[in-house]
Design a protein around this motif. Structure first.
Motif, PDB file in Angstrom:
ATOM      1  N   TYR A 335       0.829  -1.205   0.000  1.00  0.00           N
ATOM      2  CA  TYR A 335       0.000   0.000   0.000  1.00  0.00           C
ATOM      3  C   TYR A 335       0.865   1.258   0.000  1.00  0.00           C
ATOM      4  O   TYR A 335       0.570   2.237  -0.691  1.00  0.00           O
ATOM      5  CB  TYR A 335      -0.919   0.005   1.218  1.00  0.00           C
ATOM      6  CG  TYR A 335      -2.144  -0.864   1.073  1.00  0.00           C
ATOM      7  CD1 TYR A 335      -3.119  -0.568   0.114  1.00  0.00           C
ATOM      8  CD2 TYR A 335      -2.335  -1.974   1.888  1.00  0.00           C
ATOM      9  CE1 TYR A 335      -4.246  -1.360  -0.018  1.00  0.00           C
ATOM     10  CE2 TYR A 335      -3.465  -2.771   1.755  1.00  0.00           C
ATOM     11  CZ  TYR A 335      -4.416  -2.457   0.808  1.00  0.00           C
ATOM     12  OH  TYR A 335      -5.534  -3.244   0.675  1.00  0.00           O
ATOM     13  N   ARG A 336       1.946   1.221   0.766  1.00  0.00           N
ATOM     14  CA  ARG A 336       2.841   2.384   0.812  1.00  0.00           C
ATOM     15  C   ARG A 336       3.567   2.564  -0.516  1.00  0.00           C
ATOM     16  O   ARG A 336       3.699   3.686  -1.009  1.00  0.00           O
ATOM     17  CB  ARG A 336       3.851   2.210   1.953  1.00  0.00           C
ATOM     18  CG  ARG A 336       4.771   3.413   2.132  1.00  0.00           C
ATOM     19  CD  ARG A 336       5.649   3.240   3.348  1.00  0.00           C
ATOM     20  NE  ARG A 336       6.533   4.390   3.526  1.00  0.00           N
ATOM     21  CZ  ARG A 336       7.429   4.490   4.510  1.00  0.00           C
ATOM     22  NH1 ARG A 336       7.545   3.508   5.397  1.00  0.00           N
ATOM     23  NH2 ARG A 336       8.192   5.563   4.610  1.00  0.00           N
ATOM     24  N   ARG A 337       4.035   1.457  -1.115  1.00  0.00           N
ATOM     25  CA  ARG A 337       4.708   1.547  -2.411  1.00  0.00           C
ATOM     26  C   ARG A 337       3.745   2.067  -3.480  1.00  0.00           C
ATOM     27  O   ARG A 337       4.128   2.877  -4.328  1.00  0.00           O
ATOM     28  CB  ARG A 337       5.243   0.175  -2.813  1.00  0.00           C
ATOM     29  CG  ARG A 337       6.257  -0.415  -1.841  1.00  0.00           C
ATOM     30  CD  ARG A 337       6.865  -1.698  -2.402  1.00  0.00           C
ATOM     31  NE  ARG A 337       7.686  -2.368  -1.404  1.00  0.00           N
ATOM     32  CZ  ARG A 337       7.304  -3.433  -0.701  1.00  0.00           C
ATOM     33  NH1 ARG A 337       6.101  -3.953  -0.912  1.00  0.00           N
ATOM     34  NH2 ARG A 337       8.108  -3.985   0.184  1.00  0.00           N
ATOM     35  N   LEU A 338       2.514   1.593  -3.448  1.00  0.00           N
ATOM     36  CA  LEU A 338       1.521   2.030  -4.414  1.00  0.00           C
ATOM     37  C   LEU A 338       1.261   3.524  -4.287  1.00  0.00           C
ATOM     38  O   LEU A 338       1.252   4.260  -5.291  1.00  0.00           O
ATOM     39  CB  LEU A 338       0.225   1.238  -4.198  1.00  0.00           C
ATOM     40  CG  LEU A 338      -1.018   1.703  -4.963  1.00  0.00           C
ATOM     41  CD1 LEU A 338      -0.775   1.723  -6.456  1.00  0.00           C
ATOM     42  CD2 LEU A 338      -2.205   0.799  -4.612  1.00  0.00           C
ATOM     43  N   ARG A 339       1.059   3.995  -3.083  1.00  0.00           N
ATOM     44  CA  ARG A 339       0.812   5.433  -2.888  1.00  0.00           C
ATOM     45  C   ARG A 339       1.991   6.250  -3.383  1.00  0.00           C
ATOM     46  O   ARG A 339       1.815   7.264  -4.068  1.00  0.00           O
ATOM     47  CB  ARG A 339       0.551   5.717  -1.407  1.00  0.00           C
ATOM     48  CG  ARG A 339       0.457   7.209  -1.112  1.00  0.00           C
ATOM     49  CD  ARG A 339       0.172   7.475   0.353  1.00  0.00           C
ATOM     50  NE  ARG A 339       0.259   8.905   0.650  1.00  0.00           N
ATOM     51  CZ  ARG A 339      -0.009   9.440   1.847  1.00  0.00           C
ATOM     52  NH1 ARG A 339      -0.384   8.658   2.856  1.00  0.00           N
ATOM     53  NH2 ARG A 339       0.097  10.751   2.033  1.00  0.00           N
ATOM     54  N   ARG A 340       3.193   5.816  -3.066  1.00  0.00           N
ATOM     55  CA  ARG A 340       4.379   6.567  -3.484  1.00  0.00           C
ATOM     56  C   ARG A 340       4.476   6.639  -5.010  1.00  0.00           C
ATOM     57  O   ARG A 340       4.772   7.687  -5.580  1.00  0.00           O
ATOM     58  CB  ARG A 340       5.634   5.923  -2.892  1.00  0.00           C
ATOM     59  CG  ARG A 340       6.919   6.722  -3.168  1.00  0.00           C
ATOM     60  CD  ARG A 340       8.080   6.214  -2.322  1.00  0.00           C
ATOM     61  NE  ARG A 340       8.403   4.829  -2.623  1.00  0.00           N
ATOM     62  CZ  ARG A 340       8.252   3.827  -1.757  1.00  0.00           C
ATOM     63  NH1 ARG A 340       7.766   4.063  -0.543  1.00  0.00           N
ATOM     64  NH2 ARG A 340       8.583   2.590  -2.100  1.00  0.00           N
ATOM     65  N   SER A 341       4.203   5.549  -5.665  1.00  0.00           N
ATOM     66  CA  SER A 341       4.284   5.543  -7.125  1.00  0.00           C
ATOM     67  C   SER A 341       3.214   6.425  -7.753  1.00  0.00           C
ATOM     68  O   SER A 341       3.459   7.124  -8.744  1.00  0.00           O
ATOM     69  CB  SER A 341       4.150   4.110  -7.652  1.00  0.00           C
ATOM     70  OG  SER A 341       5.298   3.342  -7.342  1.00  0.00           O
ATOM     71  N   GLY A 345       4.007   9.889  -9.934  1.00  0.00           N
ATOM     72  CA  GLY A 345       3.715   9.803 -11.358  1.00  0.00           C
ATOM     73  C   GLY A 345       4.569   8.773 -12.067  1.00  0.00           C
ATOM     74  O   GLY A 345       4.985   8.991 -13.210  1.00  0.00           O
ATOM     75  N   ASP A 346       4.813   7.641 -11.408  1.00  0.00           N
ATOM     76  CA  ASP A 346       5.657   6.608 -12.013  1.00  0.00           C
ATOM     77  C   ASP A 346       5.017   5.955 -13.241  1.00  0.00           C
ATOM     78  O   ASP A 346       5.716   5.359 -14.050  1.00  0.00           O
ATOM     79  CB  ASP A 346       5.971   5.511 -10.980  1.00  0.00           C
ATOM     80  CG  ASP A 346       6.938   5.986  -9.907  1.00  0.00           C
ATOM     81  OD1 ASP A 346       7.495   7.089 -10.064  1.00  0.00           O
ATOM     82  OD2 ASP A 346       7.129   5.255  -8.910  1.00  0.00           O
ATOM     83  N   TRP A 347       3.693   6.049 -13.353  1.00  0.00           N
ATOM     84  CA  TRP A 347       2.987   5.422 -14.466  1.00  0.00           C
ATOM     85  C   TRP A 347       2.256   6.478 -15.297  1.00  0.00           C
ATOM     86  O   TRP A 347       1.827   7.502 -14.771  1.00  0.00           O
ATOM     87  CB  TRP A 347       1.962   4.409 -13.950  1.00  0.00           C
ATOM     88  CG  TRP A 347       2.551   3.331 -13.102  1.00  0.00           C
ATOM     89  CD1 TRP A 347       3.509   2.432 -13.460  1.00  0.00           C
ATOM     90  CD2 TRP A 347       2.236   3.030 -11.730  1.00  0.00           C
ATOM     91  NE1 TRP A 347       3.789   1.582 -12.415  1.00  0.00           N
ATOM     92  CE2 TRP A 347       3.026   1.927 -11.345  1.00  0.00           C
ATOM     93  CE3 TRP A 347       1.346   3.573 -10.816  1.00  0.00           C
ATOM     94  CZ2 TRP A 347       2.958   1.360 -10.076  1.00  0.00           C
ATOM     95  CZ3 TRP A 347       1.276   3.024  -9.556  1.00  0.00           C
ATOM     96  CH2 TRP A 347       2.070   1.936  -9.193  1.00  0.00           C
ATOM     97  N   ASP A 388      -5.134  14.872 -10.385  1.00  0.00           N
ATOM     98  CA  ASP A 388      -3.693  15.129 -10.256  1.00  0.00           C
ATOM     99  C   ASP A 388      -2.858  13.897 -10.578  1.00  0.00           C
ATOM    100  O   ASP A 388      -1.636  14.011 -10.796  1.00  0.00           O
ATOM    101  CB  ASP A 388      -3.362  15.596  -8.827  1.00  0.00           C
ATOM    102  CG  ASP A 388      -3.946  16.977  -8.508  1.00  0.00           C
ATOM    103  OD1 ASP A 388      -4.295  17.698  -9.469  1.00  0.00           O
ATOM    104  OD2 ASP A 388      -4.061  17.300  -7.317  1.00  0.00           O
ATOM    105  N   LEU A 389      -3.479  12.741 -10.591  1.00  0.00           N
ATOM    106  CA  LEU A 389      -2.751  11.507 -10.885  1.00  0.00           C
ATOM    107  C   LEU A 389      -2.694  11.208 -12.382  1.00  0.00           C
ATOM    108  O   LEU A 389      -1.942  10.337 -12.816  1.00  0.00           O
ATOM    109  CB  LEU A 389      -3.407  10.314 -10.182  1.00  0.00           C
ATOM    110  CG  LEU A 389      -3.628  10.436  -8.671  1.00  0.00           C
ATOM    111  CD1 LEU A 389      -4.281   9.163  -8.149  1.00  0.00           C
ATOM    112  CD2 LEU A 389      -2.319  10.704  -7.948  1.00  0.00           C
ATOM    113  N   ILE A 390      -3.472  11.965 -13.158  1.00  0.00           N
ATOM    114  CA  ILE A 390      -3.576  11.706 -14.591  1.00  0.00           C
ATOM    115  C   ILE A 390      -2.453  12.421 -15.330  1.00  0.00           C
ATOM    116  O   ILE A 390      -2.077  13.552 -15.002  1.00  0.00           O
ATOM    117  CB  ILE A 390      -4.945  12.177 -15.130  1.00  0.00           C
ATOM    118  CG1 ILE A 390      -6.066  11.505 -14.351  1.00  0.00           C
ATOM    119  CG2 ILE A 390      -5.072  11.895 -16.613  1.00  0.00           C
ATOM    120  CD1 ILE A 390      -5.978  10.000 -14.313  1.00  0.00           C
TER     121      ILE A 390
END
Length: 435
Positions: A335-341, A345-347, A388-390
């Motif tokens: 969950y922490r890795r997912l939030r950080r990514s 904007g890793d993807w 903001d994630l887009i």
């Protein structure tokens, strides 16, 4: 006048091919390859009007983008009418599509003998697995396709072998049939040139945004005719209430048809999380060891680290399943890795992913977290601005210049320079990915 001619159709026992000739202004959108498709059933007795459907399903959207007419010797009359309906849907969706006419020397109305068989395009992902579960009492034939995400290139042989094994194994375990189709449906088109011209008009690639509903269903026409399929379904990606420009929607797929076969866009009334609920009920009642395959990076399992793997794992948790039981290496630490990514904007995410994370957020608001890590992630997701994630930034200037050059170059210049542009673009991407 802009035109595309379908010519020299030939067939052996399980494979057919035809040439595609165009007016000079459209040459840049096609390679020198003939269109080819292979099936795992004999197609020598399939009428030419049905055999023409796969290639028409792929060239007509290109024609409509250029106001071009398409010419073919013979076409199934039902499919000719379907093309008019699909053309109307796509032209109402995209302003850049101009439309065009289909001219055939003969329209034919074959009299097939459907035996009630149902076909379902199948990958083993969330959407197609949900569609199987919903229709499992009908024992649908599961159809795997090579030609889009898995290319005909030898480099993708292992991916194709993995997909065939997965689809065949899934079908065998459930006492239904599997069928497979292979085609150069995209490599006979000059996909980079289509992107150069039309990427600025669509949210994704040419095929995903414009062509894949009509294209994938049409590709299956000879198979469906030979097997007597009365119904052919493709699982919905989006759901009711999401009005995105996309090449597979109810107003496209439900209009595709040919002699003896009607096509369907399945489970559009369910959100992705609700489709996972359907799968979860099936797991609990019939198949506790069900494995899903959704990874963006692998075909022989799930990497557990790409956005789609994470998104599916979180959705499984919300549906009451443990991701590790169904093909996803996932722990609370993820969950922490997912939030950080997501924050970094890793993807590259588009409107598709925005709606899917919004769907997850709505379900999370109704669900009691199972751990502190899960609670922390859902609290963050509840407050984050999904827009903001887009990825909204324009492509790098280098890509835009290459595309502009491709659009504006005369065809002979483009044909000579294309390998250089492709190499240069690959190099630019490599440099950017290393930063």
């Amino acid at each position: 006048m802009s035109s595309i001619l379908i010519d020299d159709l030939s067939v052996d026992e399980r494979t057919f091919e035809c040439s595609v000739r165009t007016s000079s202004d459209l040459e840049r959108f096609f390679t020198d390859e003939p269109f080819q498709a292979s099936y795992d059933v004999p197609i020598a007795d399939v009428p030419d009007g049905i055999l023409a459907i796969p290639v028409l399903a792929h060239v007509c959207p290109v024609a409509w983008a250029n106001g071009a007419d398409v010419y073919v010797d013979e076409v199934d009359a039902t499919f000719a009418r379907a093309l008019e309906d699909v053309e109307a849907s796509l032209c109402s969706m995209y302003d850049f599509l101009e439309g065009g006419d289909l001219y055939a020397r003969r329209t034919v109305e074959p009299d097939p003998e459907p035996d009630g068989e149902r076909g379902l395009l199948f990958t083993g992902g969330v959407d197609s697995t949900c569609s199987y579960v919903r229709h499992r009492d009908e024992s649908p034939t599961l159809i795997g396709i090579r030609g889009w995400t898995i290319t005909p290139d030898a480099a993708d042989d292992d991916k194709w072998a993995a997909l065939r094994e997965r689809v065949s194994g899934f079908a065998d375990d459930r006492d239904c049939d599997a069928a497979f189709v292979e085609s150069n449906m995209l490599s006979f088109l000059d996909h980079p040139m289509l992107l150069a011209h039309y990427k600025r008009h669509v949210d994704g690639g040419w095929y995903s945004s414009v062509g894949h509903g009509l294209g994938l269903l049409g590709l299956c026409a000879p198979l469906a005719y030979a097997r007597g399929m009365a119904d052919l379904s493709v699982a919905a990606t989006h759901w009711d209430g999401i009005d995105l420009e996309w090449g597979s929607r109810p107003d496209i797929d439900e209009r595709v048809r040919w002699a003896g076969t009607r096509c369907h866009h399945d489970a559009y009334e369910l959100t992705r999380q609700e489709r996972l609920d359907v799968i979860a009920d099936y797991v609990r009642t019939e198949n506790p060891g069900l494995q899903l395959q959704t990874c963006n990076d692998r075909m022989d399992g799930n990497c557990g680290e790409c956005e789609k793997c994470y998104r599916t794992a979180v959705g499984l948790r919300l549906a009451g399943l443990e991701p590790t039981d169904h093909g996803y290496p996932f722990t609370d630490a993820d969950y922490r890795r997912l939030r950080r990514s997501l924050e970094r904007g890793d993807w590259v995410l588009g409107q598709d992913e925005r709606h899917m994370w919004a769907d997850i957020r709505e379900r999370a608001r109704e669900t009691e977290p199972a751990s502190p890590a899960e609670r922390a992630f859902f609290e963050w997701l509840d407050g984050v601005e999904l827009d903001d994630l887009i990825t909204t930034a324009e492509p790098p200037l280098s890509d835009r210049l290459l595309r502009a050059g491709a659009r504006n170059a005369p065809a002979p210049v483009y044909n000579a320079a294309y390998p250089v542009w492709t190499t240069a673009k690959a190099g630019l991407r490599l440099v950017r990915s290393d930063r």
